[in-house]
Design a protein around this motif. Structure first.
Motif, PDB file in Angstrom:
ATOM      1  N   ASN A 104      16.359 -13.259  -2.985  1.00  0.00           N
ATOM      2  CA  ASN A 104      17.259 -12.667  -1.995  1.00  0.00           C
ATOM      3  C   ASN A 104      17.426 -11.170  -2.221  1.00  0.00           C
ATOM      4  O   ASN A 104      17.540 -10.387  -1.266  1.00  0.00           O
ATOM      5  N   ALA A 105      17.424 -10.749  -3.497  1.00  0.00           N
ATOM      6  CA  ALA A 105      17.583  -9.325  -3.798  1.00  0.00           C
ATOM      7  C   ALA A 105      16.387  -8.523  -3.317  1.00  0.00           C
ATOM      8  O   ALA A 105      16.538  -7.440  -2.740  1.00  0.00           O
ATOM      9  N   ILE A 106      15.190  -9.049  -3.536  1.00  0.00           N
ATOM     10  CA  ILE A 106      14.006  -8.284  -3.136  1.00  0.00           C
ATOM     11  C   ILE A 106      13.860  -8.243  -1.621  1.00  0.00           C
ATOM     12  O   ILE A 106      13.264  -7.324  -1.066  1.00  0.00           O
ATOM     13  N   TYR A 107      14.445  -9.236  -0.928  1.00  0.00           N
ATOM     14  CA  TYR A 107      14.420  -9.187   0.532  1.00  0.00           C
ATOM     15  C   TYR A 107      15.216  -7.995   1.058  1.00  0.00           C
ATOM     16  O   TYR A 107      15.053  -7.592   2.209  1.00  0.00           O
ATOM     17  N   GLY A 108      16.077  -7.415   0.209  1.00  0.00           N
ATOM     18  CA  GLY A 108      16.788  -6.216   0.616  1.00  0.00           C
ATOM     19  C   GLY A 108      15.882  -5.009   0.714  1.00  0.00           C
ATOM     20  O   GLY A 108      16.214  -4.024   1.375  1.00  0.00           O
ATOM     21  N   TYR A 109      14.727  -5.082   0.041  1.00  0.00           N
ATOM     22  CA  TYR A 109      13.760  -3.985   0.073  1.00  0.00           C
ATOM     23  C   TYR A 109      12.609  -4.268   1.038  1.00  0.00           C
ATOM     24  O   TYR A 109      12.103  -3.359   1.695  1.00  0.00           O
ATOM     25  N   PHE A 110      12.177  -5.518   1.096  1.00  0.00           N
ATOM     26  CA  PHE A 110      11.046  -5.889   1.946  1.00  0.00           C
ATOM     27  C   PHE A 110      11.417  -7.140   2.733  1.00  0.00           C
ATOM     28  O   PHE A 110      11.725  -8.180   2.143  1.00  0.00           O
ATOM     29  N   ALA A 111      11.360  -7.031   4.029  1.00  0.00           N
ATOM     30  CA  ALA A 111      11.758  -8.158   4.868  1.00  0.00           C
ATOM     31  C   ALA A 111      10.758  -9.300   4.799  1.00  0.00           C
ATOM     32  O   ALA A 111      11.128 -10.467   4.897  1.00  0.00           O
ATOM     33  N   THR A 112       9.483  -8.959   4.635  1.00  0.00           N
ATOM     34  CA  THR A 112       8.442  -9.983   4.626  1.00  0.00           C
ATOM     35  C   THR A 112       7.431  -9.684   3.534  1.00  0.00           C
ATOM     36  O   THR A 112       7.364  -8.567   3.004  1.00  0.00           O
ATOM     37  N   ARG A 113       6.622 -10.681   3.235  1.00  0.00           N
ATOM     38  CA  ARG A 113       5.545 -10.479   2.271  1.00  0.00           C
ATOM     39  C   ARG A 113       4.553  -9.439   2.772  1.00  0.00           C
ATOM     40  O   ARG A 113       3.995  -8.652   1.997  1.00  0.00           O
ATOM     41  N   ASP A 114       4.307  -9.402   4.079  1.00  0.00           N
ATOM     42  CA  ASP A 114       3.375  -8.418   4.627  1.00  0.00           C
ATOM     43  C   ASP A 114       3.888  -6.994   4.419  1.00  0.00           C
ATOM     44  O   ASP A 114       3.102  -6.072   4.166  1.00  0.00           O
ATOM     45  N   ASP A 115       5.200  -6.801   4.531  1.00  0.00           N
ATOM     46  CA  ASP A 115       5.767  -5.475   4.267  1.00  0.00           C
ATOM     47  C   ASP A 115       5.528  -5.071   2.815  1.00  0.00           C
ATOM     48  O   ASP A 115       5.201  -3.912   2.517  1.00  0.00           O
ATOM     49  N   LEU A 116       5.699  -6.020   1.913  1.00  0.00           N
ATOM     50  CA  LEU A 116       5.455  -5.755   0.493  1.00  0.00           C
ATOM     51  C   LEU A 116       3.983  -5.434   0.255  1.00  0.00           C
ATOM     52  O   LEU A 116       3.651  -4.466  -0.443  1.00  0.00           O
ATOM     53  N   ALA A 117       3.088  -6.229   0.838  1.00  0.00           N
ATOM     54  CA  ALA A 117       1.654  -5.998   0.657  1.00  0.00           C
ATOM     55  C   ALA A 117       1.248  -4.636   1.203  1.00  0.00           C
ATOM     56  O   ALA A 117       0.455  -3.913   0.585  1.00  0.00           O
ATOM     57  N   THR A 118       1.801  -4.272   2.349  1.00  0.00           N
ATOM     58  CA  THR A 118       1.490  -2.969   2.937  1.00  0.00           C
ATOM     59  C   THR A 118       1.909  -1.840   2.010  1.00  0.00           C
ATOM     60  O   THR A 118       1.168  -0.869   1.810  1.00  0.00           O
ATOM     61  N   GLU A 119       3.087  -1.969   1.419  1.00  0.00           N
ATOM     62  CA  GLU A 119       3.565  -0.933   0.501  1.00  0.00           C
ATOM     63  C   GLU A 119       2.675  -0.842  -0.737  1.00  0.00           C
ATOM     64  O   GLU A 119       2.356   0.255  -1.208  1.00  0.00           O
ATOM     65  N   LEU A 120       2.247  -1.990  -1.263  1.00  0.00           N
ATOM     66  CA  LEU A 120       1.362  -1.993  -2.424  1.00  0.00           C
ATOM     67  C   LEU A 120       0.024  -1.329  -2.091  1.00  0.00           C
ATOM     68  O   LEU A 120      -0.483  -0.505  -2.857  1.00  0.00           O
ATOM     69  N   ILE A 121      -0.547  -1.687  -0.950  1.00  0.00           N
ATOM     70  CA  ILE A 121      -1.831  -1.108  -0.549  1.00  0.00           C
ATOM     71  C   ILE A 121      -1.696   0.394  -0.344  1.00  0.00           C
ATOM     72  O   ILE A 121      -2.561   1.181  -0.746  1.00  0.00           O
ATOM     73  N   ARG A 122      -0.592   0.811   0.265  1.00  0.00           N
ATOM     74  CA  ARG A 122      -0.372   2.240   0.494  1.00  0.00           C
ATOM     75  C   ARG A 122      -0.255   2.997  -0.834  1.00  0.00           C
ATOM     76  O   ARG A 122      -0.856   4.055  -1.010  1.00  0.00           O
ATOM     77  N   ASP A 123       0.492   2.429  -1.770  1.00  0.00           N
ATOM     78  CA  ASP A 123       0.666   3.092  -3.065  1.00  0.00           C
ATOM     79  C   ASP A 123      -0.656   3.206  -3.816  1.00  0.00           C
ATOM     80  O   ASP A 123      -0.985   4.258  -4.379  1.00  0.00           O
ATOM     81  N   VAL A 124      -1.415   2.116  -3.839  1.00  0.00           N
ATOM     82  CA  VAL A 124      -2.692   2.114  -4.557  1.00  0.00           C
ATOM     83  C   VAL A 124      -3.674   3.081  -3.905  1.00  0.00           C
ATOM     84  O   VAL A 124      -4.351   3.864  -4.585  1.00  0.00           O
ATOM     85  N   SER A 125      -3.761   3.046  -2.589  1.00  0.00           N
ATOM     86  CA  SER A 125      -4.692   3.918  -1.875  1.00  0.00           C
ATOM     87  C   SER A 125      -4.334   5.386  -2.067  1.00  0.00           C
ATOM     88  O   SER A 125      -5.218   6.242  -2.236  1.00  0.00           O
ATOM     89  N   THR A 126      -3.046   5.684  -2.061  1.00  0.00           N
ATOM     90  CA  THR A 126      -2.602   7.065  -2.257  1.00  0.00           C
ATOM     91  C   THR A 126      -2.928   7.542  -3.661  1.00  0.00           C
ATOM     92  O   THR A 126      -3.347   8.690  -3.863  1.00  0.00           O
ATOM     93  N   ASP A 127      -2.762   6.663  -4.638  1.00  0.00           N
ATOM     94  CA  ASP A 127      -3.096   7.023  -6.017  1.00  0.00           C
ATOM     95  C   ASP A 127      -4.581   7.354  -6.141  1.00  0.00           C
ATOM     96  O   ASP A 127      -4.956   8.355  -6.767  1.00  0.00           O
ATOM     97  N   LEU A 128      -5.437   6.539  -5.535  1.00  0.00           N
ATOM     98  CA  LEU A 128      -6.872   6.814  -5.570  1.00  0.00           C
ATOM     99  C   LEU A 128      -7.189   8.125  -4.860  1.00  0.00           C
ATOM    100  O   LEU A 128      -7.965   8.948  -5.370  1.00  0.00           O
ATOM    101  N   ALA A 129      -6.602   8.342  -3.698  1.00  0.00           N
ATOM    102  CA  ALA A 129      -6.844   9.588  -2.964  1.00  0.00           C
ATOM    103  C   ALA A 129      -6.422  10.795  -3.791  1.00  0.00           C
ATOM    104  O   ALA A 129      -7.116  11.825  -3.809  1.00  0.00           O
TER     105      ALA A 129
END
Length: 211
Positions: A23-48
């Motif tokens: 329930n606490a993490i749902y305060g940051y990400f409404a869905t698993r897809d939102d979480l996955a998108t944030e992870l992909i964005r962070d990883v891709s930005t780090d590589l860039a």
């Protein structure tokens, strides 16, 4: 994710790893897809960021030296961030629906422009042997074409094709290494990679330049 790969991305699993309740993490990400998108964005930005830094550090080097440095930076990042590599370039997340425009459009744009920069360095040497009439701008994504033509107005569409071919060469052995497919085959994968980069430089007619 470091244990189960992209398949392990669930809000409950991330919450458990962080010592939080679902329930606490749902305060940051409404869905698993939102979480996955944030992870992909962070990883891709780090590589860039890593690849952009390599590009900036080698601006006084020869074309061959800059391509070699970019390739080595990509391999080093990939081996240090194997799960991130798999997340961005490998296993699709089951059921994941990316947002319109993709999960990390800015980072992917930077990486694509970096690859095109490599092709731009090689183009004066590779162009005489290239079939420049094979490709048209219509063969590629319109948004990518707009970015490339703005950043490199002198390049023809065949140079963008060359950038994608450079990408395929750099990804080949790195992907095998990240996924562990070279284990038991060679104790020196770095030598294979160095040889492959040298062959790429020869293909681009740059020769064995190291600086």
């Amino acid at each position: 994710m470091s244990v189960g790969g992209p398949d392990a991305i669930t809000l409950r699993a991330i919450a458990r790893e962080m010592g939080m309740t679902p329930n606490a993490i749902y305060g940051y990400f409404a869905t698993r897809d939102d979480l996955a998108t944030e992870l992909i964005r962070d990883v891709s930005t780090d590589l860039a960021d890593v690849l952009d830094a390599s590009w900036a550090r080698t601006k006084r080097s020869s074309p061959a030296g800059r391509i070699r440095a970019w390739a080595n930076a990509f391999r080093a990042w990939s081996l240090e961030n194997r799960e991130g590599f798999r997340l961005v370039f490998g296993d699709p997340i089951p059921g994941y629906k990316a947002p319109e425009g993709g999960p990390a459009p800015d980072a992917i744009r930077r990486i694509c422009l970096g690859l095109t920069g490599l092709a731009a360095l090689a183009w004066p040497y590779a162009a005489p042997g290239a079939d420049t009439g094979t490709f048209r701008w219509s063969d590629f994504d319109p948004l990518l074409c707009d970015e490339v033509r703005t950043a490199f107005p002198e390049l023809p569409p065949a140079a963008l094709a060359l950038a994608l071919r450079i990408r395929s060469r750099l990804h080949g052995l790195v992907t095998l290494e990240v996924y562990g497919h070279l284990q038991g085959v060679t104790p020196a994968p770095e030598k294979l990679f160095d040889a492959d980069v040298a062959d790429l430089l020869n293909t681009l007619r740059l020769g064995p330049q190291d600086s």
